[in-house]
Design an enzyme around this catalytic site. Structure first.
Site, PDB file in Angstrom:
ATOM      1  N   ASN A  85     -28.155 -33.419 -15.579  1.00 22.83           N
ATOM      2  CA  ASN A  85     -26.916 -34.181 -15.742  1.00 22.83           C
ATOM      3  C   ASN A  85     -26.799 -35.233 -14.630  1.00 22.83           C
ATOM      4  OD1 ASN A  85     -24.524 -34.972 -16.889  1.00 22.83           O
ATOM      5  ND2 ASN A  85     -23.485 -33.004 -16.656  1.00 22.83           N
ATOM      6  N   HIS A 118     -15.197 -29.906 -15.729  1.00 20.51           N
ATOM      7  CA  HIS A 118     -15.815 -29.221 -16.863  1.00 20.51           C
ATOM      8  C   HIS A 118     -14.788 -28.553 -17.767  1.00 20.51           C
ATOM      9  CE1 HIS A 118     -19.805 -29.699 -14.956  1.00 20.51           C
ATOM     10  NE2 HIS A 118     -20.260 -29.488 -16.164  1.00 20.51           N
TER      11      HIS A 118
END
Length: 493
Positions: free
Chosen positions: A328, A359
């Site tokens: 990521n 998140h």
């Protein structure tokens, strides 16, 4: 109690059907975006269409895909973008970036809370807050770039159309990745290739000056990676479910070393899902002509400007840091720009906590990132104290690499289990089955071995980063380099 069980039994097939539909919609939309990207590059090329037309088409197609996938929930994308654009327009430059950060992250958190605890707890796949996570990154990145560039005019204030195009274009609306605003506008205006045709001395590279690099080979390669990743995930993930790691019968009948091996295989089977999503998104951007990042030494074009992962570096990572640096990637860069480089106290812990908030609100996320703080500190301490003893010969270095690879894989698996299980109970059950051994080991390493304070390490690493940046001038967009220079002037803000 039987009534509840019966109700849950009736609901489960419906939930599975909804999940399958969402996943199919996502894949169909991404494939449509891929074909549209090819059309966009060929028929709306900067030489054939104005930036205004390209912005309008990219934005409208993005909204269409969002509505198809998420229905009227897609209006949240407009609300979040509208609120933060108003702040950029009406708030002063001194506090604009902080207000945008608070509002964008706060609105994202509000949507995550309502989705998880009001509507459909556990319905993880293809939810509308996924695109909002990327939009949050773009909003805050742009706000910080405008603030940091107020003295050197790095990033101009965008129009509303440019802002919506940047946040919601069809290439990245569903799965990102995030990117620099200047890189995106250079792509739209057709100037993305020009800086990469200059050599380090400022003269034009005659080898490439007459041709615009084609992304065809790179797109084909990434689509092959997508196909392999999807096939592996669909065939292997059901064989090695992570949930079996906390099954009482499995834990009682399986030797611990085999439990460790099973945990590694189950996490190995989970990652191809992310490889598929991120690589497909990268291929879509490349197909549209976005993502060119200079040339390799052999003259072949590089299309990794906004790539989100390096699979081989992930699977063969020999340190916790190496794994995170290649996983990521764009999110890691965003966290570094908006948090790590600006936090005056314990930036590592602050960055992991921000990552958890970004998140979502599942407890497993917080358990993973809190564990990640200890893992990072312990890995850093161990590396600084032990690695110098293994650099005397190639053999010693190879032994070190094998040991650290195995240790890194176990540490990553141990850390990420709560991220997959989501809930507190199953996550703590897993940690208890391991007697919190890695938590304890990390604590002992940090307490027992010396390590330099982060601000001293930063001073030592900065000359290396500057040297590396200077050496890569020929391969990186001049817009991005200017952004980095502006960020350095205000990194403590």
């Amino acid at each position: 109690m039987p009534a509840v069980t019966s109700y849950q039994g009736k609901q489960e097939p419906y939930q599975n059907l909804v999940l399958s539909t969402k996943r199919v919609n996502f894949v169909v939309c991404q494939l449509f975006a891929l074909l549209t990207a090819l059309w966009f590059r060929l028929y709306l090329h900067p030489s054939k269409a104005s930036p205004f037309i390209r912005h309008v088409v990219a934005t409208l197609l993005g909204f269409y895909l969002a509505l198809f996938c998420f229905g009227w929930y897609a209006l949240h994308f407009l609300v979040q973008s509208g609120l933060t654009y108003s702040i950029m327009v009406f708030a002063g430059l001194e506090h604009m970036h902080k207000l945008c950060f608070i509002v964008a992250l706060g609105y994202l958190s509000f949507c995550q809370i309502t989705r998880v605890y009001v509507f459909d707890y556990g319905m993880y796949s293809a939810d509308f807050t996924g695109p909002m996570m990327v939009i949050t990154q773009k909003i805050t990145s742009l706000a910080f770039e405008i603030h940091d560039g107020e003295t050197c005019m790095c990033v101009p204030m965008p129009s509303l159309l440019e802002y919506l195009s940047y946040n919601c274009n069809f290439m990245g609306i569903l799965a990102g990745p995030t990117c620099s605003y200047n890189d995106y506008t250079a792509f739209i205006e057709g100037t993305a290739y020009q800086p990469r045709h200059l050599e380090a001395n400022g003269t034009e590279n005659g080898k490439h000056k007459h041709t615009e690099p084609s992304p065809k080979n790179n797109v084909i390669s990434k689509l092959c990676t997508c196909a392999i990743s999807l096939a592996v995930f669909l065939s292997v993930s059901k064989i090695f479910p992570v949930e079996r790691s906390i099954d009482d019968k499995f834990m009682a009948s399986t030797p611990f070393i085999l439990q460790v091996l099973y945990l590694y295989l189950s996490m190995l089977a989970t990652r191809p899902k992310y490889y598929f999503i991120w690589t497909l998104s990268d291929a879509i951007n490349n197909a549209a002509g976005f993502g060119f990042n200079g040339y390799n030494k052999d003259g072949t074009p590089r299309w990794d400007l906004i790539s989100n992962l390096r699979i081989l570096d992930i699977e063969f990572a020999t340190s916790f840091k190496m794994f995170l640096d290649n996983w990521n990637i764009q999110t890691a860069l965003w966290l570094k720009r908006v948090c790590y480089e600006r936090c005056p106290i314990n930036p590592t812990a602050a960055t992991f906590l921000l990552s958890a908030m970004w998140h979502g609100v599942y407890p497993g996320y917080y358990l993973t990132f809190l564990t990640g703080i200890g893992m990072t500190m312990a890995a850093r301490t161990l590396r600084h104290n032990i690695k110098p003893y293994f650099l005397g010969s190639t053999t010693h270095k190879s032994v070190y690499d094998v040991i650290t690879w195995a240790g890194t894989q176990v540490a990553i698996c141990y850390t990420v289990v709560p991220f997959v299980l989501l809930a507190v109970g199953p996550s703590l059950k897993f940690y208890r089955s391991w007697y919190y051994c890695i938590h304890i080991a990390c604590l002992l390493l940090v307490l027992a071995l010396p390590v330099k304070p982060w601000h001293l390490r930063a001073k030592e690493e900065q000359p290396q980063e500057n040297s590396l940046q200077g050496g890569l001038t020929g391969d990186h967009n001049s817009h991005s380099i200017t952004d980095n220079n502006c960020n350095q002037k205000h990194k403590a803000t």
